[in-house]
Scaffold this motif. Structure first.
Motif, PDB file in Angstrom:
ATOM      1  N   VAL A 326      21.341 -47.392  30.707  1.00  0.00           N
ATOM      2  CA  VAL A 326      20.138 -47.121  29.933  1.00  0.00           C
ATOM      3  C   VAL A 326      20.364 -47.550  28.492  1.00  0.00           C
ATOM      4  O   VAL A 326      21.401 -47.285  27.909  1.00  0.00           O
ATOM      5  N   SER A 327      19.386 -48.225  27.913  1.00  0.00           N
ATOM      6  CA  SER A 327      19.521 -48.719  26.553  1.00  0.00           C
ATOM      7  C   SER A 327      18.662 -47.896  25.612  1.00  0.00           C
ATOM      8  O   SER A 327      17.471 -47.700  25.840  1.00  0.00           O
ATOM      9  N   ILE A 328      19.290 -47.398  24.557  1.00  0.00           N
ATOM     10  CA  ILE A 328      18.560 -46.690  23.509  1.00  0.00           C
ATOM     11  C   ILE A 328      18.712 -47.499  22.224  1.00  0.00           C
ATOM     12  O   ILE A 328      19.790 -47.559  21.649  1.00  0.00           O
ATOM     13  N   ASP A 329      17.625 -48.144  21.815  1.00  0.00           N
ATOM     14  CA  ASP A 329      17.692 -49.077  20.692  1.00  0.00           C
ATOM     15  C   ASP A 329      17.962 -48.369  19.365  1.00  0.00           C
ATOM     16  O   ASP A 329      18.632 -48.901  18.489  1.00  0.00           O
ATOM     17  N   ASP A 330      17.409 -47.177  19.205  1.00  0.00           N
ATOM     18  CA  ASP A 330      17.541 -46.465  17.937  1.00  0.00           C
ATOM     19  C   ASP A 330      18.003 -45.036  18.210  1.00  0.00           C
ATOM     20  O   ASP A 330      17.189 -44.105  18.281  1.00  0.00           O
ATOM     21  N   PRO A 331      19.301 -44.829  18.384  1.00  0.00           N
ATOM     22  CA  PRO A 331      19.793 -43.492  18.749  1.00  0.00           C
ATOM     23  C   PRO A 331      19.511 -42.435  17.699  1.00  0.00           C
ATOM     24  O   PRO A 331      19.287 -41.280  18.033  1.00  0.00           O
ATOM     25  N   VAL A 332      19.516 -42.803  16.412  1.00  0.00           N
ATOM     26  CA  VAL A 332      19.252 -41.817  15.365  1.00  0.00           C
ATOM     27  C   VAL A 332      17.815 -41.315  15.462  1.00  0.00           C
ATOM     28  O   VAL A 332      17.554 -40.107  15.404  1.00  0.00           O
ATOM     29  N   SER A 333      16.877 -42.242  15.609  1.00  0.00           N
ATOM     30  CA  SER A 333      15.478 -41.849  15.737  1.00  0.00           C
ATOM     31  C   SER A 333      15.257 -41.012  16.988  1.00  0.00           C
ATOM     32  O   SER A 333      14.504 -40.030  16.988  1.00  0.00           O
ATOM     33  N   ASP A 334      15.920 -41.396  18.075  1.00  0.00           N
ATOM     34  CA  ASP A 334      15.795 -40.654  19.327  1.00  0.00           C
ATOM     35  C   ASP A 334      16.331 -39.230  19.165  1.00  0.00           C
ATOM     36  O   ASP A 334      15.705 -38.265  19.618  1.00  0.00           O
ATOM     37  N   LEU A 335      17.474 -39.080  18.518  1.00  0.00           N
ATOM     38  CA  LEU A 335      18.044 -37.760  18.302  1.00  0.00           C
ATOM     39  C   LEU A 335      17.174 -36.928  17.365  1.00  0.00           C
ATOM     40  O   LEU A 335      17.021 -35.710  17.552  1.00  0.00           O
ATOM     41  N   TYR A 336      16.601 -37.588  16.364  1.00  0.00           N
ATOM     42  CA  TYR A 336      15.736 -36.870  15.434  1.00  0.00           C
ATOM     43  C   TYR A 336      14.502 -36.314  16.152  1.00  0.00           C
ATOM     44  O   TYR A 336      14.125 -35.154  15.956  1.00  0.00           O
ATOM     45  N   GLN A 337      13.863 -37.130  16.983  1.00  0.00           N
ATOM     46  CA  GLN A 337      12.696 -36.664  17.729  1.00  0.00           C
ATOM     47  C   GLN A 337      13.063 -35.518  18.658  1.00  0.00           C
ATOM     48  O   GLN A 337      12.279 -34.579  18.839  1.00  0.00           O
ATOM     49  N   SER A 338      14.258 -35.579  19.231  1.00  0.00           N
ATOM     50  CA  SER A 338      14.717 -34.486  20.085  1.00  0.00           C
ATOM     51  C   SER A 338      14.937 -33.222  19.257  1.00  0.00           C
ATOM     52  O   SER A 338      14.592 -32.112  19.688  1.00  0.00           O
TER      53      SER A 338
END
Length: 453
Positions: A326-338
């Motif tokens: 699985v590819s997560i292009d922007d891990p920081v943004s993804d973690l922030y939304q979580s």
């Protein structure tokens, strides 16, 4: 070297070249214009030790939890502005001894804040999986941002002791005024201490939350026409409850955590408006829905904890190179939304149990059972961060103050300044410790935040 900014006015007033009265948390102009009010960050030097005199009666050596039922012999009514007044005040500030059932260490009332003697005590063994304040936890690069995803972060701690002291009327009055203020803030600004500014910003606000938003507007606009508000409340809440999928059905299993939090926050808003209103029919109907709110809150917690575990697995998979990953292009943004979703979940869970416990105590129901306690991010800068980049920078450089909500004594023990702690937690501490103790903390920290509503 860069010159440190001496700006004290909010950004909106500076940008518009208008005078700012610098009222916290929202200046008068921004509140009137219904725009976001943000102030420049203020640096605090860590490691400041509070004078021993200010810590006396506040800090102790053991973590503790509390039953969500806060006991008091008061009845509530409201004036024509919708503000709450307490009648028949009969406070009891007696203290007692609390004993940790595992460590058998006894805390006497003289070592506790004036209103904390009714707090149950947590076993001291409860702890997170990692030391969040340690600088050696920065590798891999995103591990420090995952403090809220750890399995231990989703542990509900239970430990009950019968209440032995009652917060006085002025403390409970201030608490209810604070809740009213938060609801009005959501109406004017679109966010408040338990509804994050970015929770619904990336999509259309769910219809159930739109109805809750409307209810706040209606109650503040036509507060004198109680029968009209009663009818609107009955209709909106009736639709909200009856339109939910049946638990165990395929439709229910398709509800996402975002669906759960939207319906739970909507019901919470409706009940907060009704329970502390002057309308007897509205309060009676709202009382009948407290059990439903708690049930939805628990379902929200279960959904969020399962999602968090799955999220961590996906993050681990995505960090490994290979076909099919699985590819997560922007891990920081993804973690922030979580973080936005899960931290809003935590605050909704706490407020649902806490506020209904306060109300039931005001009504003379002393038999509310302990709902447990959960971890929450107490650092104000993380909740108030305006972007994923700013959130990540703070989380990497500072302790997130991720503690059990009723373990606030540890913040005092570590000499954390009051202004560094989120408004949500400071407001809860006024119930746990009393307004004077929290005010002492603020003054001794040299901060300017307010806990008076």
């Amino acid at each position: 070297m860069h010159r440190r900014s001496k700006q004290t006015s909010c950004f909106a007033c500076v940008a518009s070249k208008r005078g700012c009265d610098k009222v916290l948390p929202v200046c008068s102009r921004c509140e009137e214009k219904e725009i976001t009010c943000e102030y420049p960050a203020v640096r605090h030097r860590r490691g400041r030790q509070l004078p021993k005199s200010s810590q006396a009666g506040i800090a102790d050596d053991g973590p503790r939890a509390e039953d969500s039922s806060i006991i008091a012999n008061q009845l509530a009514t409201t004036d024509e502005r919708g503000d709450i007044h307490l009648l028949s005040i009969n406070g009891n500030n007696s203290t007692t001894q609390l004993q940790n059932s595992q460590s058998c260490s006894t805390f006497t009332g003289t070592n506790l804040p004036s209103h904390a003697s009714f707090l149950p005590v947590f076993p001291s063994q409860i702890a997170l999986d990692i030391d969040l304040s340690s600088s050696n936890q920065l590798s891999p690069p995103y591990d420090r941002l995952k403090f809220f995803l750890l399995p231990s972060a989703w542990t509900i701690a239970y430990h009950y002791e019968p209440p032995a002291a009652y917060p006085p009327g002025d403390v409970l009055l201030n608490f209810t005024r604070g809740i009213q203020s938060w609801l009005k803030r959501f109406f004017h600004q679109g966010h408040n201490p338990f509804i994050h500014r970015h929770l619904y910003s990336n999509t259309t606000m769910p219809l159930c939350m739109q109805d809750a938003f409307t209810s706040i507007s209606i109650q503040n606009a036509i507060a004198s026409n109680e029968h009209i508000i009663d009818d609107i409340f009955a209709s909106q809440v009736g639709d909200l409850v009856t339109k939910q999928p049946i638990e165990g059905s395929e439709t229910f299993s398709l509800l996402s955590t975002r669906d759960h939090i939207a319906r739970t926050q909507a019901l919470l808003i409706h009940l907060l408006l009704a329970l502390f209103s002057s309308s007897i029919p509205r309060r009676a109907k709202a009382e009948g829905l407290i059990a439903t709110l708690h049930h939805w809150t628990n379902q929200l917690w279960q959904s969020a904890s399962q999602d968090a575990n799955f999220h961590d697995v996906i993050q681990s998979i995505s960090s490994v190179d290979g076909v099919g990953c699985v590819s997560i292009d922007d891990p920081v943004s993804d973690l922030y939304q979580s973080f936005v979703l899960y931290e809003s979940t935590r605050r909704t869970w706490i407020l649902s149990n806490f506020a209904t416990g306060v109300y039931q105590s005001l009504r003379g129901n002393w038999g509310t059972t302990c709902t447990g306690d959960i971890c929450i991010t107490a650092r104000a800068e993380l909740w108030d961060a305006s972007s994923p980049a700013r959130w990540a920078a703070i989380a990497k450089s500072k302790d997130p103050l991720f503690v059990y909500s009723l373990h606030g004594q540890s913040l005092l023990k570590d000499s954390v300044a009051a202004e560094e702690v989120d408004e949500f937690m400071r407001h809860l501490y006024t119930i746990m410790w009393g307004i004077n103790k929290v005010e002492d903390w603020i003054v001794q920290s040299g901060d300017t935040v307010s806990i008076i509503y």
